[in-house]
Scaffold this motif. Structure first.
Motif, PDB file in Angstrom:
ATOM      1  N   VAL A 678      63.310  53.805  83.519  1.00 14.09           N
ATOM      2  CA  VAL A 678      63.784  52.745  83.291  1.00 14.09           C
ATOM      3  C   VAL A 678      65.054  52.663  84.143  1.00 14.09           C
ATOM      4  N   GLY A 679      65.746  51.344  84.368  1.00 14.96           N
ATOM      5  CA  GLY A 679      66.927  51.265  85.283  1.00 14.96           C
ATOM      6  C   GLY A 679      68.058  51.331  84.301  1.00 14.96           C
ATOM      7  N   LEU A 680      67.899  51.673  82.995  1.00 13.99           N
ATOM      8  CA  LEU A 680      69.127  51.751  82.207  1.00 13.99           C
ATOM      9  C   LEU A 680      70.477  52.490  82.612  1.00 13.99           C
ATOM     10  N   LYS A 681      71.549  51.821  82.321  1.00 16.81           N
ATOM     11  CA  LYS A 681      72.640  52.572  82.798  1.00 16.81           C
ATOM     12  C   LYS A 681      73.537  53.072  81.499  1.00 16.81           C
ATOM     13  N   SER A 682      72.987  52.609  80.524  1.00 23.43           N
ATOM     14  CA  SER A 682      73.653  53.093  79.060  1.00 23.43           C
ATOM     15  C   SER A 682      72.668  52.891  77.866  1.00 23.43           C
ATOM     16  N   LEU A 683      72.702  53.426  77.031  1.00 24.44           N
ATOM     17  CA  LEU A 683      71.585  53.760  76.052  1.00 24.44           C
ATOM     18  C   LEU A 683      72.323  54.012  74.573  1.00 24.44           C
ATOM     19  N   ASN A 684      71.985  53.182  73.706  1.00 28.33           N
ATOM     20  CA  ASN A 684      72.447  53.925  72.210  1.00 28.33           C
ATOM     21  C   ASN A 684      71.327  53.692  71.420  1.00 28.33           C
ATOM     22  N   LEU A 685      71.011  55.174  71.101  1.00 24.42           N
ATOM     23  CA  LEU A 685      69.917  55.441  69.817  1.00 24.42           C
ATOM     24  C   LEU A 685      70.619  55.641  68.548  1.00 24.42           C
ATOM     25  N   GLY A 686      71.823  55.525  68.448  1.00 24.10           N
ATOM     26  CA  GLY A 686      72.377  56.123  67.041  1.00 24.10           C
ATOM     27  C   GLY A 686      72.027  55.265  66.025  1.00 24.10           C
ATOM     28  N   ILE A 687      71.300  54.323  66.012  1.00 20.56           N
ATOM     29  CA  ILE A 687      70.883  53.635  65.133  1.00 20.56           C
ATOM     30  C   ILE A 687      69.545  53.645  64.748  1.00 20.56           C
ATOM     31  N   CYS A 688      68.921  54.781  65.258  1.00 19.07           N
ATOM     32  CA  CYS A 688      67.484  55.109  64.721  1.00 19.07           C
ATOM     33  C   CYS A 688      67.390  56.301  64.126  1.00 19.07           C
ATOM     34  N   PRO A 689      67.818  56.442  62.949  1.00 16.87           N
ATOM     35  CA  PRO A 689      68.055  57.824  62.036  1.00 16.87           C
ATOM     36  C   PRO A 689      66.763  58.486  61.911  1.00 16.87           C
ATOM     37  N   LYS A 690      65.579  58.170  62.326  1.00 16.82           N
ATOM     38  CA  LYS A 690      64.444  58.644  62.104  1.00 16.82           C
ATOM     39  C   LYS A 690      63.744  59.283  63.439  1.00 16.82           C
ATOM     40  N   LEU A 691      64.279  58.820  64.550  1.00 19.85           N
ATOM     41  CA  LEU A 691      63.969  59.380  65.772  1.00 19.85           C
ATOM     42  C   LEU A 691      63.858  60.976  65.810  1.00 19.85           C
ATOM     43  N   ASN A 692      62.803  61.289  66.264  1.00 12.48           N
ATOM     44  CA  ASN A 692      62.308  62.762  66.469  1.00 12.48           C
ATOM     45  C   ASN A 692      62.062  63.301  67.776  1.00 12.48           C
ATOM     46  N   VAL A 693      61.601  62.256  68.666  1.00  9.09           N
ATOM     47  CA  VAL A 693      60.908  62.458  69.914  1.00  9.09           C
ATOM     48  C   VAL A 693      61.769  61.417  70.856  1.00  9.09           C
ATOM     49  N   LEU A 694      62.083  62.264  71.841  1.00 11.15           N
ATOM     50  CA  LEU A 694      62.780  61.223  72.858  1.00 11.15           C
ATOM     51  C   LEU A 694      62.456  61.833  74.219  1.00 11.15           C
TER      52      LEU A 694
END
Length: 1029
Positions: A678-694
């Motif tokens: 992806v061409g993302l410059k910033s990403l916030n995944l702090g609002i995904c409390p069940k995320l286990n694989v990234l």
């Protein structure tokens, strides 16, 4: 009237002249030119202030007594005799004591004064200056309503040409010596302006106040303050006034004659607008006489509208536009309109035509625009061979006869009394009709529409909204370009078959067609379609190469949409709860908004991926699409993606190399996320409390926030430009993930591992790859040994170790013994368990620290930086000797450099009792000291030359306060048990103190604020309780 004026005759400078020339003191005393003398002169020269000065051949002659003589002899020999000169009529009036009234004493003194001036002027000889006369012509008639005489005008023009030689018609500068100038101007300027009647006396300038303000303290009038400069040319004024409306022109007309003449130019009065104004017939007749070339008149809302309209059409032969209404218009007016040959537009609004029982004829050969709106009439007959636009909107008339062969635009909207036959007859009598508005005509039938379509072959625009009796099922309208059918109850899916034959149709509006279930159209020129509040609408199928706008809203039954267009760039389909299928073939579509389309399934991802029919799609919004569970996009054009509120999503896979923004707010059940690439410059995944694989591969990413991903156990982060990583509260994040991330993201400068208990020495060893790491947060971890940090983070500037309760007392020894982390500036040891001696040694030896936080350190007792000669043996290192206090508090080197400490925070240290920072501690950079919530703190003795902020709030045991801080600006003592004398003595040494907070201090009375201000005069703000506690 001829007036001889002398520039040295300045009554306002009498005192200055007396002081400058004492030899003339007896002259001034003799003539006694005080205020009373001036008033006498005013009455003698100008006469009664209430009388006007007539405009005869008047000129002002101004002599300069001191000029360049040019010759050597007496230059004043050629000077004419001095005195007041007047014409024959004024002399006769003076003899009769009418205008020029002199009492005997004033006449005698005036003659003596003039004789003295004459002698003074003739005495100048040789090298003295001669007297030259400069003659300035001024029209003294201030009455703006009068016209200047021909002789005066010619004299003034000759004077202008002689003096300026300027081709522009420029008004002269007037230096008026008339002491009654203000009153004359105020009296004469009240001219009955030929414009806005609403402009009253309150808009007049207060000239008397202007004259009064020009007087000095001694009551005399300064002539230079009354100087009136009018140097705008007439052409320039004309250009400026062209931007003013009539009200402003009225106000400008009251300034002076030039402005009045300029504002009265007929160019500004082509349009006489008296809408909703009171104007009498006589006033209107006067306006018509004054501006006979007016081309537009508006008398809507005037009381006598019929008589004014009659006067307008009879007096103004160039009248082209006439607007009237709110009244009753007789038949005679419409007969008179026939004789107004140049009339092009007639608007009658909200009026009663005739007596209500007669036919009103409107015959005119050149009329092109006729508006009869909201009028009451029994029958109207219109015969206008040149008429092009006709509006009978909202008029109450059962019959209308039209004989307008060139009519192109007909508006009969809301004519409820017109029958179906009357509408048919009126429309078919106009074969060139191009636009027809018959909305809200409930009697219209399909037969009428069919016959109109047959006769009016040029009809392009048809508005049949709110016509419940039409269905168009048997009507063919091939020439239409715009069709509006709002709230037509007869329009059904069968009607679309008839509309499909309108091959030229560009705009179609079908709002509130409650029986419409489907729309299937293949129209090559269709550009705009509206479908709003169609309750039973289910299926939409559109094919048009030029379709550019689609508005579909609040159609709760809509399930399927199929659109083919080469020109559509934006599609908004919000709140279509039943929409399940969407097919798009739009090669130039860039923006799609499907917010709250709750029935959309995962198949929607194929529509917007490569090969799905939207090859250049850049923005996609799928917020609150709660039926989505697995989102997968592969797009080389997508830039923005929003999935906010999609709570059912568990998996996200994005292969979008140009994706710059993605929103996953509210995706509470997201478990797997893959951004590769992806061409993302910033990403916030702090609002995904069940995320286990990234999995992330983002070559442009610089900031990644995983805060709160408590179950994240597998993370692969490949972002070579990443500089900030926040993995706070990632309790399952292990050393192998940290090592892999550090090896692939070598540019990380800020790393937050707060509350990551699974991170150990192995993971910290991998930080050696991060050569640019300057910020490290290891708070709330289970670390025991900090040696990996000291060995691998050599450039570290900020180290946070809050609540690291398992650190041993010797953990920080490398900082002050071995010189570890030489670049460290900020150290946070809050809520730790380090002992008193470890803290003392750290503060003593680490003089390079600028920010230290020791909040909540229960093992810290006192902070005493006093010097003593005793040196503990264990502190002898590198042949340096140390001193210790008798309390054993802090050990300082005997020859210590200046400390770099700027901020020291010891908030909530319950066991600290005494704080002593003497000058020998060399805390020359300390600017902020926070000791609030230290409940057992009793004594504070601080001497810091640069301390600006000191907070001792809620230190309820505080009794002794000694301050030697000349730059202290803010002192907070809220809820401290300290008496007034101690505070007064402490702040007396703080010469720059501005803010003092003593609220809720039980021993400080609100009445003693004066003493505190007296002790410290620099105080600006004192916060105290209203009542003594």
């Amino acid at each position: 009237m001829k007036i001889w004026c002398f520039p040295f005759l300045c009554f306002g400078e009498k005192e200055e002249d007396r002081n400058s020339d004492n030899s003339n003191l007896d002259i001034w005393n003799y003539f006694n030119f005080d205020n009373k003398g001036i008033e006498a002169m005013r009455e003698g020269i100008l006469g009664n202030g209430s009388e006007e000065v007539e405009n005869d051949e008047s000129e002002l002659v101004f002599w300069e007594p001191f000029g360049d003589g040019g010759g050597g002899g007496g230059g004043g020999g050629d000077r004419p005799g001095l005195g007041f000169q007047a014409g024959d009529e004024r002399v006769h009036a003076a003899e009769n004591n009418e205008n020029f009234y002199f009492n005997q004493e004033f006449v005698k003194k005036s003659e003596d004064f003039l004789r003295w001036i004459d002698d003074l002027g003739s005495s100048s000889t040789g090298g003295g200056r001669g007297c030259r006369g400069v003659k300035v012509d001024v029209n003294l008639n201030l009455g703006l309503g009068a016209e200047s005489s021909s002789s005066s005008a010619s004299t003034m023009m000759q004077g202008r040409e002689d003096r300026n030689g300027d081709s522009q018609n420029k008004r002269p500068k007037v230096h008026s010596l008339s002491l009654d100038w203000g009153s004359h101007l105020e009296n004469d300027i009240r001219y009955l302006s030929p414009v806005d009647e609403n402009v009253g006396d309150e808009d007049m300038p207060n000239f008397s106040s202007a004259v009064d303000s020009a007087r000095n303290d001694s009551g005399t009038l300064k002539i230079e303050d009354l100087e009136v400069r009018m140097d705008l040319t007439d052409d320039l004024l004309h250009m400026v006034f062209s931007f003013l409306d009539h009200t402003d022109l009225c106000r400008a007309a009251r300034v002076c004659r030039q402005w009045r003449d300029a504002s009265s130019h007929e160019d500004f009065w082509r349009y006489l607008n008296f809408e909703n104004r009171y104007i009498s017939t006589q006033q209107f007749e006067d306006m018509c006489r004054r501006y006979p070339n007016a081309t537009a008149v508006n008398v809507y809302g005037t009381p006598a509208v019929n008589s004014l309209a009659m006067k307008a059409v009879s007096s103004l032969r160039n009248l082209e536009v006439l607007t009237l209404g709110k009244g009753q218009l007789g038949e005679t007016f419409f007969l008179a309109v026939t004789d107004c040959h140049v009339l092009r537009s007639l608007t009658v609004n909200d009026a009663t035509l005739g007596n209500g029982i007669q036919e009103i004829p409107i015959y005119h050969d050149r009329l092109r625009d006729l508006q009869i709106v909201k009028c009451r009439v029994l029958r109207v007959s219109i015969r206008c061979p040149q008429l092009e636009t006709l509006s009978l909107k909202r008029s109450s008339m059962p019959h209308a006869v039209l004989n307008c062969p060139l009519l192109r635009d007909l508006d009969i909207a809301s004519c409820h009394k017109l029958s179906d036959a009357a509408i048919r007859s009126a429309a078919t009598s106009c074969p060139l009709l191009e636009s027809l508005d018959m909305s809200n005509c409930s009697c219209v039938s399909d037969e009428t529409v069919r016959e109109i379509a047959m006769v009016c072959g040029n009809l392009n625009i048809l508005d049949a909204s709110y016509c419940p009796n039409i269905s168009l099922e048997s009507v063919r309208l091939p020439m239409l370009t715009v069709l509006k059918l709002h709230s037509c109850e007869g329009i059904t899916s069968a009607s679309m078959a008839a509309i499909s034959h309108s091959y030229s149709l560009k705009v179609l509006e079908l709002d509130n067609c409650s029986l419409l279930t489907s729309v299937s159209l293949d129209l090559p020129r269709l550009e705009n379609i509206r479908l709003v509040h169609c309750r039973k609408f289910v299926d939409l199928n559109l094919r048009s190469s030029v379709l550019s706008s689609i508005t579909v809203s609040n159609c709760p039954s809509l399930q399927r949409i199929n659109i083919t267009s080469n020109d559509l760039k934006k599609l908004v389909l919000q709140k279509q709860e039943s929409l399940t299928s969407l097919a798009l073939q739009c090669p130039f579509l860039q923006e799609v908004d499907l917010t709250e389309c709750e029935s959309l399934t995962n198949s929607i991802c194929e529509v917007f991926s490569d090969g799905g029919g939207c090859p250049v799609l850049r923005s996609l919004v799928l917020d609150s699409c709660e039926s989505l569970t697995a989102v997968s996009f592969c797009s080389t054009s997508l830039v923005n993606l929003s999935l906010g509120g999609c709570r059912a999503i568990t998996s996200v896979e994005l292969i979008c190399p140009y994706l710059e923004h993605v929103s996953l707010d509210g995706c509470d059940h997201l478990e797997r996320a893959s951004f590769y690439p992806v061409g993302l410059k910033s990403l916030n995944l702090g609002i995904c409390p069940k995320l286990n694989v990234l999995h992330i591969e983002a070559p442009q990413m610089v900031s990644l926030e995983l805060k709160g991903c408590g179950v994240l156990s597998e993370a692969s982060i490949n972002c070579r430009l990443l500089t900030s990583l926040d993995a706070s509260f990632c309790s399952q994040l292990k050393d192998d993930c940290l090592s892999a991330t550090a090896s692939s993201c070598l540019l990380i400068e800020s790393l937050v591992l707060m509350s990551c208990p699974s991170i150990g020495p192995v993971g910290l060893q991998s930080l050696s790859c991060l050569t640019k790491l300057t910020y490290l947060d290891l708070s709330y971890t289970f670390l025991v040994n900090l040696q990996p940090v000291f060995d691998n983070c050599l450039c570290l500037k900020v180290l946070k170790l809050q609540a690291c309760k398992y650190l041993a007392d010797s953990s920080l020894e490398p900082l002050y013994k071995d010189g570890a982390l030489p670049a460290l500036c900020e150290l946070d040891l809050s809520y730790g368990t380090l002992c008193q001696s470890a803290i003392e040694k750290l503060l003593t030896c680490c003089t390079h620290l600028t920010h230290v936080s020791l909040n909540g350190c229960v093992n810290m007792h006192d902070l005493n930086w006093g010097f003593h000669s005793d040196v503990p043996s264990e502190m002898h290192t590198d042949d340096r000797s140390f001193g210790s206090s008798s309390l054993g508090d802090v050990f300082l080197p005997m020859e210590q450099p200046n400390r770099l400490l700027q901020n020291l925070n010891c908030v909530g240290c319950p066991n600290i009792k005494k704080v002593v920072i003497p000058p020998m501690a060399r805390c020359v950079h300390l600017s902020s000291l926070n000791l609030s919530l230290s409940t057992n703190l009793k004594e504070v003795d601080v001497s810091c030359c640069n301390l600006c902020f000191l907070n001792l709030s809620n230190s309820c045991s505080l009794e002794i306060l000694k301050l030697d801080c000349p730059r202290l600006t803010s002192l907070f003592l809220q809820s401290c048990n300290i008496d007034e004398e101690a505070v007064e003595a402490a702040i007396s040494q703080c010469t720059m103190l501005e803010t003092l907070d003593v609220r809720f201090c039980p021993k400080i009375s609100p009445l003693s604020m004066g003493k505190l201000r007296a002790a410290c005069p620099s105080l600006k703000r004192i916060f105290s309780s209203l009542a003594q506690t």
